[in-house]
Design an enzyme around this catalytic site. Structure first.
Site, PDB file in Angstrom:
ATOM      1  CD  GLU A  41      -2.449  -1.215   2.761  1.00  0.00           C
ATOM      2  OE1 GLU A  41      -2.072  -0.449   3.673  1.00  0.00           O
ATOM      3  OE2 GLU A  41      -3.267  -2.114   2.936  1.00  0.00           O
ATOM      4  CE  LYS A  78       5.387   5.164   6.774  1.00  0.00           C
ATOM      5  NZ  LYS A  78       5.137   6.522   7.230  1.00  0.00           N
ATOM      6  CG  ASP A 110       3.861  12.494   4.683  1.00  0.00           C
ATOM      7  OD1 ASP A 110       3.871  12.114   5.868  1.00  0.00           O
ATOM      8  OD2 ASP A 110       4.727  13.245   4.200  1.00  0.00           O
ATOM      9  CE1 TYR A 135      -3.235   2.611   8.391  1.00  0.00           C
ATOM     10  CE2 TYR A 135      -3.267   4.358   6.760  1.00  0.00           C
ATOM     11  CZ  TYR A 135      -2.972   3.922   8.015  1.00  0.00           C
ATOM     12  OH  TYR A 135      -2.409   4.784   8.907  1.00  0.00           O
ATOM     13  CE  LYS A 192      10.199   7.468   6.451  1.00  0.00           C
ATOM     14  NZ  LYS A 192       9.229   8.232   7.171  1.00  0.00           N
ATOM     15  CB  CYS A 219      14.893  46.904   6.118  1.00  0.00           C
ATOM     16  SG  CYS A 219      14.059  46.615   4.563  1.00  0.00           S
ATOM     17  CB  CYS A 273      13.727  51.004   3.702  1.00  0.00           C
ATOM     18  SG  CYS A 273      13.085  50.112   5.135  1.00  0.00           S
ATOM     19  CB  CYS A 303      11.190  45.845   7.153  1.00  0.00           C
ATOM     20  SG  CYS A 303      11.226  47.623   6.851  1.00  0.00           S
ATOM     21  CB  CYS A 312       9.889  49.289   3.445  1.00  0.00           C
ATOM     22  SG  CYS A 312      10.945  47.922   2.980  1.00  0.00           S
TER      23      CYS A 312
HETATM   24  S1  IVH Z   1      -0.377   0.328   8.699  1.00  0.00           S
HETATM   25  C1  IVH Z   1       0.597  -1.661  12.763  1.00  0.00           C
HETATM   26  N1  IVH Z   1      -0.674   1.370   6.329  1.00  0.00           N
HETATM   27  O1  IVH Z   1       2.571   5.140   8.783  1.00  0.00           O
HETATM   28  C2  IVH Z   1       0.601  -1.037  11.431  1.00  0.00           C
HETATM   29  N2  IVH Z   1       0.233   2.725   8.048  1.00  0.00           N
HETATM   30  O2  IVH Z   1       4.851   4.061  10.913  1.00  0.00           O
HETATM   31  C3  IVH Z   1      -0.269   0.117  11.329  1.00  0.00           C
HETATM   32  N3  IVH Z   1       0.702   5.037   7.369  1.00  0.00           N
HETATM   33  O3  IVH Z   1       1.390   5.335  12.053  1.00  0.00           O
HETATM   34  C4  IVH Z   1       0.014   1.006  10.218  1.00  0.00           C
HETATM   35  N4  IVH Z   1       0.015   4.825   5.281  1.00  0.00           N
HETATM   36  O4  IVH Z   1       0.203   6.730  10.305  1.00  0.00           O
HETATM   37  C5  IVH Z   1      -0.257   1.576   7.593  1.00  0.00           C
HETATM   38  N5  IVH Z   1      -1.022   2.201   4.180  1.00  0.00           N
HETATM   39  C6  IVH Z   1      -0.631   2.388   5.433  1.00  0.00           C
HETATM   40  C7  IVH Z   1      -0.141   3.634   5.875  1.00  0.00           C
HETATM   41  C8  IVH Z   1       0.290   3.766   7.210  1.00  0.00           C
HETATM   42  C9  IVH Z   1       0.519   5.664   6.192  1.00  0.00           C
HETATM   43  C10 IVH Z   1       1.295   5.669   8.560  1.00  0.00           C
HETATM   44  C11 IVH Z   1       0.518   5.444   9.832  1.00  0.00           C
HETATM   45  C12 IVH Z   1       1.458   4.779  10.775  1.00  0.00           C
HETATM   46  C13 IVH Z   1       2.799   5.019  10.155  1.00  0.00           C
HETATM   47  C14 IVH Z   1       3.658   3.775  10.359  1.00  0.00           C
END
Ligand code: IVH
Length: 675
Positions: free
Chosen positions: A121, A123, A125, A232, A319, A413, A416, A431, A437
């Site tokens: 999936e 991740k 943000d 998720y 990451k 500044c 000015c 400023c 200015c």
């Molecule tokens: S699963 C026990 N799935 O990433 C596992 N986390 O460090 C629970 N996050 O705190 C997390 N996308 O805020 C999961 N597709 C995804 C995610 C996701 C973002 C974040 C979440 C979590 C952190 C994991």
């Protein structure tokens, strides 16, 4: 309407509204116009006001906010909210796969290895959230907090339109579902644009914006942040599924928004392909993602693998690497913004990064320079993260020259030479010489003439600088004293442009009060706030006399805006400018005639304007649309009633309108329509 009728109507409207919400925010496929939706909602709210006992915690009326949470209650999670261990490379992925196999007792036999089923999936943000549903209704939304207990943010969560308040289908009677609340990129960009226009500090990135929004006390404000949420993770005592993917697919049928990008991968090589694909493609998504989450799909296998103290053994986060380069810092310059805020800018030896050549990077403020100890001549690491402007994240100390000197932040500044100030609790120096200015004066004028303000399009940025440098204008009021003869000697100023300029300035005297109020540039008073103020306070004189308490009764006006309005009008320079603008005939009160001429001829209509017009300006057409009950929209969709097209309508827009069968109306037809 008697109680039973009201009860039935509330139920029917609620159901209809929730279905429309779902169509719009989850399926991205609306079937009615925004206007029709608002009308249904208004109807519901009206009945609920008449019969308050019919308001339920899951009514669609709860989504507009209105409730204020003074302090968020701390709540213990039923299942701790763990974090994931991070990984950064292909090797890390193979290690993870090996640990999973060992944990499950699956030995490596080479060619005929049994592939583990992983779900990949994105991740997202943002900030994680845990939602509890009982009997198909959202009962509680809790932030992650320290993982053991978090804050109850239910009221704010209800404003997220893609989160179902009531479920559909065959859902478990009691379960928890977890996901990520985020701010879509386009929303983030639009809010920041507006903030910059009114002199507010822009938000750093969509993640901070999302978590900051969820902590706001006033849920009406949260509703305006247009947050979104992907789910998720389904949790509960008796969840009738055997795998993660299956449970998430089921959650989709209950009405949750599930990412379409999730994929079941057979074996770690497929996982690596998924990662490599999204490492490149992630920039095309309308939201930020900082990696991929890899989960063992099978629940029994998850159970057998279990947890370490901090994280599950059956999942890992990969990451994405933020692209990073090192280059020489050649100098630091300091920019002065329209509101006087000073921004230090690093001038770099040009270097390629993420597909563009980077020459400059923001250094944000004095504290950051001190913290990083950046010095001219240093080699610095530059990174392109979620932000558009690249960031300096550190100094390569191994390359520091022996004679280098710490950076001394400027005290005056750069434009000015006024002594800089810094307010307690604020990060940036500024400023204080607002009145003279140069970049502040020029910036204020640019804002004043801009499209959404006085819309003097014959006066561009370069001409403003020319006029200022020639000593012809020192403030916005001076614009109205300009004479054609003064303009002609200016470089590149032909008779025709001089005439246009004077004419444009003259015409701006008809611009309605709400836009004049926005144009004068009171800090924090944006377009919408200006509209709200003028609606309630019909003229400027009254506004100038209002005290803080009175100002706070205006919709949209909070402490910061009220203070800013008071401070603006208390300054003698501003008072004089206002007086002079008034004398030249600018609109400082609501034009009652204009108000009365409105109609509801465009009621129900969502209209997109495109092209160049001859009879009125674009802004005037926008006003006319609103005046006659219509709604302006910037992009063509199925919901568009018609496109008001001038000359040179954009080819993309034309194509889209044609393909959706949206009617195109010209200027004359439009004027006839409303006349
Ligand atoms: S699963 C026990 N799935 O990433 C596992 N986390 O460090 C629970 N996050 O705190 C997390 N996308 O805020 C999961 N597709 C995804 C995610 C996701 C973002 C974040 C979440 C979590 C952190 C994991």
């Amino acid at each position: 309407m008697n109680f039973t009728e009201a009860q039935q109507k509330v139920q029917q409207l609620s159901q209809e509204l929730e279905q429309h919400n779902y169509n719009y925010y989850v399926l991205d496929n609306p079937t009615i116009s925004d206007y029709e939706f608002d009308k249904l909602l208004e109807q519901l709210i009206a009945i609920e006001q008449q019969f308050p006992e019919l308001v339920t915690p899951t009514s669609p009326s709860q989504r507009v906010g209105g409730q204020v949470t003074k302090t968020f209650q701390s709540v213990k999670h039923h299942f701790p909210m763990l974090s994931l261990s991070n990984s950064y490379s292909q090797e890390d992925m193979y290690d993870f796969d090996r640990r999973v196999r060992e944990g499950l007792g699956i030995t490596n036999t080479g060619l005929f290895d049994e592939a583990i089923e992983y779900v990949c999936e994105l991740k997202f943000d943002g900030l994680s959230i845990s939602l509890i549903y009982k009997e198909g209704q959202l009962s509680q939304a809790i932030t992650r907090g320290d993982g053991v207990q978090g804050d109850d943010v239910t009221t704010n969560a209800k404003t997220i339109k893609s989160l179902p308040l009531k479920l559909k289908g065959n859902y478990p009677t009691h379960f928890e579902i977890r996901g990520e609340i985020f701010m879509p990129r386009p929303v983030f960009d639009a809010i920041n644009k507006e903030r910059e226009e009114i002199g507010d500090v822009p938000m750093a990135n969509p993640r901070n914006a999302a978590s900051g929004s969820m902590k706001m006390q006033d849920s009406t404000q949260v509703a305006k942040r247009k947050l979104d949420c992907f789910l998720y993770n389904v949790l509960g005592e008796n969840i009738p599924f055997t795998s993660h993917f299956e449970s998430v697919q089921a959650a989709e049928t209950w009405g949750f928004k599930i990412s379409k990008e999730a994929k079941v991968c057979h074996g770690i090589d497929e996982v690596i392909n998924f990662i490599n694909y999204w490492d490149k493609k992630r920039f095309d998504l309308p939201y930020d993602t900082d990696g991929v989450v890899i989960k063992v799909n099978n629940y029994l296998q998850q159970k057998n693998l279990g947890f370490t103290a901090k994280s599950p053994r059956w999942a890992i986060a990969y990451k994405f690497k933020a692209e990073q380069v090192s280059t020489e810092l050649q100098s630091i310059s300091y920019q002065v913004g329209r509101t006087g805020a000073i921004t230090p800018v690093a001038n770099l030896k040009p270097v390629a990064l993420g597909g563009t050549t980077v020459k400059r990077a923001s250094l944000h403020n004095a504290d950051i320079i001190e913290k990083l100890d950046v010095r001219v001549g240093d080699f610095v690491f530059v990174e392109k993260g979620g932000e558009i402007i690249p960031k300096i994240i550190g100094v390569d100390m191994s390359k520091r020259q022996a004679h280098s000197q710490p950076t001394l932040y400027i005290t005056q500044c750069p434009e000015c030479h006024t002594e800089l100030k810094r307010n307690e609790g604020e990060a940036n120096h500024f400023c204080p010489n607002e009145a003279s200015c140069p970049p502040q004066v020029i910036g204020k004028m640019e804002h004043f003439v801009s499209r959404k303000a006085m819309n003097i399009d014959s006066l561009g940025g370069e001409t403003i600088v020319q006029l200022y440098q020639a000593g012809l204008v020192k403030d916005i009021a001076d614009l109205y004293d300009l004479k054609k003869e003064q303009l002609l000697p200016l470089e590149r100023m032909a008779e025709k442009s001089a005439n246009n300029l004077i004419e444009g300035i003259e015409k701006s005297k008809l611009v309605p009060f709400e836009r004049v109020l926005y144009a004068i540039g009171i800090r924090h008073v944006g377009e919408t706030t200006a509209k709200k103020i003028t609606k309630k306070v019909k003229n400027l004189e009254r506004l100038m006399r209002m005290n803080k308490e009175e100002l706070l009764t205006i919709d949209e006006v909070g402490e910061i805006i009220a203070d800013s309005i008071i401070s603006y009008f208390s300054q003698t320079d501003n008072q004089q400018i206002i007086q002079r603008l008034k004398n030249t005939g600018l609109q400082f009160e609501i034009n009652e005639v204009q108000m009365q001429n409105g109609s509801d001829k465009l009621k129900d209509k969502t209209i997109v304007i495109s092209g160049v017009f001859t009879k009125h300006s674009r802004e005037q057409y926008k006003d006319l649309i609103e005046l006659h009950g219509g709604k302006n929209s910037s992009s063509i969709s199925k919901k568009t009633s018609f496109v008001l097209a001038g000359d040179n309508m954009g080819p993309e827009k034309l194509k889209k309108a044609e393909s959706l069968g949206v009617k195109i109306v010209n200027e004359d037809e439009f004027l006839q329509m409303i006349n």
